[in-house]
Design a protein around this motif. Sequence first.
Motif: not given
Length: 308
Positions: A178-180, A184-193, A196-198, A265-268
């Motif tokens: 998953l690439v941003t 991006h607001p979700l970038a570098h977060r380790e707890d992305v669910q 949230e992506l929807r 990339t996102l953590s998911i």
Amino acid sequence: MDMPKLLDGRLKLRHLLLVDALSRQGSVVGAAAALHITQPVATRSLHDIESILGVSLFDRGPRGITPTIFGEAFTTHARAVIAQLTEAGRHVVELADANRGTVIVGTHLAGSNVLLPGAIARLKVHHPLLTVIVREGTPEQLLTDLEAGRIDLIVGRLTSPTDDTAIRRNLYAESVELVTRVDHPLAHREDVQLEELRGFPWILPGVETVLRRELEEFFARNSLPLPENRVEATSFLTVRQLLVETDMIAVLPSLIPRDDARLTTLSITLDPIGHSVGITSSATRTSSPSAQALIATLESFAAELMRP
């Protein structure tokens, strides 16, 4: 039925080109436009070849034409003849001047941003007068073009094993991420669910691709519908620019963000989605010296990409 007489002079090359165009375009109007002839000429030529063969090649309907079983079979043979004649002409040219050949390569998202450009750059160092033509398309379109000899090889995801029509060489396995953009607001977060992506717009591959079907299955396994706010695109340049300029999320091969400092990339993880990247070439004709040179360069460059 009696064996049709295809070598008595009535069957022309234009008949084969027409059958190929009709199968690709799905209408007489579209085929006529593609071949730069009038619709009456196309209709008359279709009647001629059906008379020669003694069977109906296409069913006519309100939305166009579809090949009959005879049409599907004859189109396959027509494309093989077209491909062989195209290759014969290029072979003569390369025999006349081995350093001035041409190779036509089709590509889609996997392999288009790092592997293919890198291999072409290396190839041109040793063969500066060899012309490389790159054509983008969906995997299905490119396979049709390969069958008809309009391209020499395909670089991208391998979705099937080698068969009677195509030889597939695996170069490396690649994960899907998953690439941003990096901010991006979700970038570098380790707890992305995943839920949230929807809330963000997505870039998805087209419905005709294997990756799209895999993504639909991934969302279904997680009891979530496919994102409704989405763009469908397979052009690498379009996808990259949308990612850089917006909060969109894309599903891309892992080499793409690795090679672009503006992307992350996102953590998911999307396990078990992944794919093999490689070369697809025709099983029914010998690759030209130019195509063989590009294939060898792709293989050596891919090996370097995968080194730790």
